[in-house]
Design a protein around this motif. Structure first.
Motif, PDB file in Angstrom:
ATOM      1  N   ALA A 118       0.814  -1.212   0.000  1.00  0.00           N
ATOM      2  CA  ALA A 118       0.000   0.000   0.000  1.00  0.00           C
ATOM      3  C   ALA A 118       0.847   1.260   0.000  1.00  0.00           C
ATOM      4  O   ALA A 118       0.337   2.361  -0.196  1.00  0.00           O
ATOM      5  CB  ALA A 118      -0.926   0.005   1.223  1.00  0.00           C
TER       6      ALA A 118
ATOM      7  N   LEU B 129       1.248   2.048  -9.825  1.00  0.00           N
ATOM      8  CA  LEU B 129      -0.184   2.335  -9.851  1.00  0.00           C
ATOM      9  C   LEU B 129      -0.957   1.169 -10.455  1.00  0.00           C
ATOM     10  O   LEU B 129      -2.019   0.775  -9.934  1.00  0.00           O
ATOM     11  CB  LEU B 129      -0.430   3.615 -10.643  1.00  0.00           C
TER      12      LEU B 129
ATOM     13  N   ARG C 205      -1.228  -1.521  -7.797  1.00  0.00           N
ATOM     14  CA  ARG C 205      -2.210  -1.253  -6.763  1.00  0.00           C
ATOM     15  C   ARG C 205      -3.640  -1.389  -7.291  1.00  0.00           C
ATOM     16  O   ARG C 205      -4.524  -1.858  -6.578  1.00  0.00           O
ATOM     17  CB  ARG C 205      -2.012   0.148  -6.198  1.00  0.00           C
ATOM     18  N   ILE C 206      -3.864  -0.993  -8.520  1.00  0.00           N
ATOM     19  CA  ILE C 206      -5.196  -1.152  -9.111  1.00  0.00           C
ATOM     20  C   ILE C 206      -5.544  -2.633  -9.195  1.00  0.00           C
ATOM     21  O   ILE C 206      -6.672  -3.055  -8.882  1.00  0.00           O
ATOM     22  CB  ILE C 206      -5.254  -0.486 -10.490  1.00  0.00           C
TER      23      ILE C 206
ATOM     24  N   VAL D 148      -6.271  -3.935  -5.579  1.00  0.00           N
ATOM     25  CA  VAL D 148      -7.592  -3.512  -5.082  1.00  0.00           C
ATOM     26  C   VAL D 148      -8.701  -4.244  -5.832  1.00  0.00           C
ATOM     27  O   VAL D 148      -9.714  -4.632  -5.231  1.00  0.00           O
ATOM     28  CB  VAL D 148      -7.744  -1.984  -5.218  1.00  0.00           C
TER      29      VAL D 148
ATOM     30  N   ARG E 158     -10.202   3.329  -9.441  1.00  0.00           N
ATOM     31  CA  ARG E 158      -9.031   4.186  -9.320  1.00  0.00           C
ATOM     32  C   ARG E 158      -9.206   5.203  -8.198  1.00  0.00           C
ATOM     33  O   ARG E 158      -8.228   5.595  -7.538  1.00  0.00           O
ATOM     34  CB  ARG E 158      -8.767   4.896 -10.649  1.00  0.00           C
TER      35      ARG E 158
ATOM     36  N   VAL F 286      -8.233   3.504  -4.999  1.00  0.00           N
ATOM     37  CA  VAL F 286      -6.771   3.455  -4.895  1.00  0.00           C
ATOM     38  C   VAL F 286      -6.229   4.807  -4.443  1.00  0.00           C
ATOM     39  O   VAL F 286      -5.361   4.890  -3.565  1.00  0.00           O
ATOM     40  CB  VAL F 286      -6.159   3.045  -6.249  1.00  0.00           C
TER      41      VAL F 286
ATOM     42  N   GLU G  94      -6.945   5.420  -0.703  1.00  0.00           N
ATOM     43  CA  GLU G  94      -6.071   4.624   0.161  1.00  0.00           C
ATOM     44  C   GLU G  94      -4.653   5.188   0.182  1.00  0.00           C
ATOM     45  O   GLU G  94      -3.983   5.169   1.219  1.00  0.00           O
ATOM     46  CB  GLU G  94      -6.067   3.164  -0.296  1.00  0.00           C
TER      47      GLU G  94
END
Length: 825
Positions: free
Chosen positions: A171, A364, A367-368, A371, A474, A477, A480
């Motif tokens: 994260a 990015l 992380r997408i 999630v 998005r 994300v 967070e």
């Protein structure tokens, strides 16, 4: 071949299997296997979580062992042994070295582990792992969060008996925040650490603007932010590295010249370049002195301690110009060193050289994906639970028949089949009913089940909305990431300088005669100070620069003195000749050639403004955190270097100090309660230096003043207010910003509470920053990069507008700056 068994001899024939192999082929094959192992399994980080395999295995193992922040520390040998035995078949010293680095605050911008004991210093190794203790930090929990929700893929360990993650959910953008270094076979990596808040701001901007170019991203990430602070000199190499993945920059220690004894000056070093320890500097200086390659040093003391931090004192012989000696030390010692950026990381299993945009994009996308997979997992779990709850609710509606049906069955299998056929249940629902405890068969349990079913349906609906819309995903994300910045973000430590900023003095032992010409002295929002000989107060510097805003300007002469007013209510003399002279037509970031104020003076507070010692000006107006206002015309004490302007109570500080041009200005207070009060300066009687001021604004319980200013023309003046959470760390939240004309707020009497100037939104409980001044305001962040302000709002009780990054300083046009408007050209 013969084999003897007892007294008999038996002949046994062995068939020979000899394989001819070319030595060159064998060497190439073995070398490639070794190179592959070093590159992929040891030296290079993954661009997604920014971790090398050993670091990833340490965090995963400690998470699996439950060594979380709320648990007690354990001996470092325990996780090292677990990692070596289960996942990392290498030496324990290599694992312990990696673990130690995850603890050291001078190695990582955001340490991931919390250690007890001797984990070394920049010059000394740590104690053995049997003596030190370790546990996870909160930041490590963020790296491993949702690991059990099928967010990442797993692979077999080295012997195939266990599973380990191929990458962590991460994260936190670890690769940019903490950097990386490693030497593989035929390639190496060296990635500089950055500020978490700035990286998150750039990521969120990239979420909203996927086509953002490098210039747009560098507004949020102007350069690295090193764990040890210091200064970065020259920004061209940083831009090259952000564009191509390769570049270099110079790191310089933070120093200042001060009186170490009543008759002797010294150079005090408070911050060193990244990966440079004090012992390296001491050894280098001693060798230069012994070899007589550097003159003028009488002693060198290391006064570093836990309370005051790093402090190296280089005493200077009388007759030596400190600035010239410091320039020699920069050239010949580790006080200035280079950092070569080589952004090499693994992307889809392949080593690649990445620019800034590529590193942000890879993280990015990771992380997408995390999630999305986490949302799918949670949606599936919620649907499974709803399925069981629906079946249970059917059974409770006709519980008597269910009990009779079960009692009439010969075995569990028959009961399951009859439940499925009679109530049209699934096999899972039928098994769940058979495992049901009788205590759940109450009316209250039925109400609980109905409430749980409603909550599960709402949860599924929310999760479906995330999975159905990429923009919503998005957005999750981005939210967070903002939470990570708020929880773990800290203000910038490293100062970015466009050029060296060495004063125009002399080589060692001499000085350059500077004509006593008129000039202007400038102070920026990031604490840089310089002078310019422009005919106009600021020349081109009054325009909005790329990386700073000018907050104060006073007229002086090149061999004269000006005063620096601090938040401690004192004024310090500053010799104008010691300041770097800006080029007349420069329009460069961060006042090219400007130097931090801390290098010139040892201040007892933050520098607020500059003042002249001209007796013909009305003096200063000062406002404090406790709501006290004072007008003072300080004397120029020729026998003292600093003196008190305002006697402060315990805990009180000056929040604003403004030079007055006529004495007819309007004074304004802005409080944390979002109240604004302004009144004429003429109602405040000037006091001497010993006076304690008078009541300026009335404060509520727990409130304090966040800004104080003075304006010459209410009609052209503006107010900038920033609302946020009072519990957040300074410089870590952007908040909501409102810009409004001062003329919409009616004036009130001195000592009253004022009027409301901004409506607070949810999650906002106070104003955290404010500014009042003449002209059109411009803002900058702590890094010096500009912040775009929202449009002017002509409504007193309006709420603010979110901005891209936290505001650290606001200024107006050059002609409206305090000190510039009271002097004619």
């Amino acid at each position: 071949m013969a084999r003897v068994t007892g007294s008999d001899t038996e002949t046994v024939d062995f068939e020979e299997h000899i394989l001819d192999t070319d030595v060159g082929d064998e060497m190439r094959s073995s070398f490639l296997e070794y190179a592959y192992s070093v590159i992929y399994a040891r030296a290079l980080p993954d661009a997604r979580d920014g971790l090398k395999p050993v670091q990833r295995r340490i965090l995963y193992t400690m998470d699996d062992m439950g060594l979380r922040p709320e648990r007690a520390h354990v001996k470092s040998a325990r996780p090292v042994g677990e990692v070596m035995g289960k996942l990392h078949p290498h030496g324990d010293s290599a694992i312990y070295d990696a673990l130690v680095r995850l603890v050291q605050p001078w190695s990582l911008r955001l340490p991931l582990l919390d250690g007890h004991g001797n984990f070394g210093s920049p010059d000394d190794p740590p104690a053995a792992m049997r003596y030190t203790e370790i546990r996870m930090d909160r930041s490590a929990e963020a790296m491993t969060a949702s690991l059990d929700e099928e967010t990442v893929d797993f692979k077999p360990n080295y012997d195939g008996r266990l599973q380990e993650p191929t990458v962590l959910p991460a994260a936190i953008p670890h690769l940019l925040v903490n950097g990386a270094s490693g030497i593989a076979v035929g390639m190496a990596t060296n990635i500089a650490p950055h500020n978490l808040v700035e990286v998150v701001q750039a990521l969120r901007h990239l979420i909203d603007h996927p086509d953002a170019d490098l210039d747009a991203l560098m507004r949020f990430i102007p350069g690295p932010d090193l764990p040890t602070g210091g200064k970065i000199v020259g920004l061209d190499g940083i831009r090259d590295a952000y564009a191509t993945g390769n570049g270099s920059f110079k790191m310089r220690a933070t120093t200042r010249v001060e009186n170490v004894t009543p008759r002797k000056k010294g150079i005090v070093v408070t911050e060193l370049p990244y990966n440079v320890g004090p012992e390296k500097v001491i050894e280098a200086v001693k060798k230069l002195v012994q070899a007589k390659k550097i003159q003028g040093i009488s002693d060198l003391k290391n006064l570093t301690d836990r309370k005051n931090g790093l402090r190296l004192v280089i005493e200077i012989k009388n007759g030596i110009v400190p600035e010239a000696l410091l320039a020699q030390l920069y050239r010949q010692t580790p006080l200035e060193s280079s950092f070569g950026i080589n952004n090499v990381a693994l992307v889809d299993g392949q080593p690649r050289t990445l620019g800034l945009r590529e590193m942000l994009t890879v993280y990015l996308e990771h992380r997408i994906d995390v999630v999305r997979r986490r949302t799918t997992y949670r949606r599936g779990k919620a649907a499974d639970r709803l399925h069981l709850v629906d079946g249970l609710m059917l059974a409770i509606l006709d519980i008597d028949e269910v009990i009779q049906l079960i009692r009439g069955s010969d075995n569990r299998g028959e009961a399951r089949g009859r439940l499925i056929s009679v109530f049209d249940l699934s096999e899972l629902q039928a098994d769940y009913i058979l495992d049901l405890q009788l205590g759940r068969l109450t009316r209250f349990s039925r109400l609980e089940l109905e409430k749980e079913a409603d909550e599960l349906r709402r949860t599924i609906e929310e999760l479906d909305a995330i999975l159905a819309d990429e923009r919503v995903l998005r957005g999750v994300v981005g939210d967070e990431l903002a939470q990570m910045a708020q929880q773990f973000g800290t203000p910038r430590r490293t100062v970015l300088l466009e050029s060296a900023g060495v004063p125009a003095l002399a080589a060692a032992g001499g000085s350059i005669e500077v004509p006593d010409d008129p000039c202007w002295v400038l102070l920026s929002s990031t604490g840089l100070v310089a002078r310019t000989s422009d005919a106009e107060p600021l020349g081109s510097h009054g325009r909005r620069a790329k990386h700073d805003t000018v907050v104060a300007v006073v007229r002086a002469t090149a061999r004269g003195q000006v005063g620096v007013v601090t938040s401690a209510g004192t004024v310090h003399k500053l010799e104008v000749v010691d300041l770097p002279n800006l080029p007349p037509t420069a329009d460069s970031p961060r006042l090219q050639g400007g130097v931090p104020m801390a290098e010139l003076l040892s201040l007892d507070g933050d520098p607020l403004t500059l003042m002249t010692f001209d007796e013909d000006v009305p003096g200063l107006a000062l406002g404090t955190r406790a709501g006290i206002v004072k007008r003072v015309k300080p004397d120029h004490l020729t026998n003292r270097d600093s003196w008190e302007l305002l006697r402060l109570d315990d805990g009180d500080r000056v929040v604003g100090a403004v030079p007055l041009a006529t004495g007819d200005e309007e004074l304004a207070f802005v409080t944390s309660e979002a109240q604004l009060l302004h009144f004429p300066a003429s109602v405040v009687r000037p006091q001497g230096r010993s006076g304690g001021g008078v009541a300026g604004v009335k404060l509520g319980a727990g409130a304090q003043v966040v800004a104080f200013g003075a304006v010459a023309d209410i009609e052209s003046a503006h107010v900038v207010t920033v609302a946020g959470s009072s519990s957040a760390l300074p410089g870590t939240q952007a908040g909501s910003v409102k810009v409004s004309p001062l003329s919409i707020y009616p004036g009130k009497g001195r000592g009253t509470g004022g009027v409301r100037c901004q409506r607070l939104l949810r999650d906002e409980d106070a104003l955290v920053f404010a500014w009042v001044g003449d002209g059109t305001p411009v803002a900058s962040a702590a890094s010096g990069s500009p912040v775009d302000l929202p449009e002017v709002v002509d409504k007193r009780d309006a709420s603010g507008t979110p901005v891209g990054q936290p505001i650290a300083g606001v200024s107006a046009s050059a002609s409206d700056l305090p000190g510039a408007r009271n002097v004619s050209d």
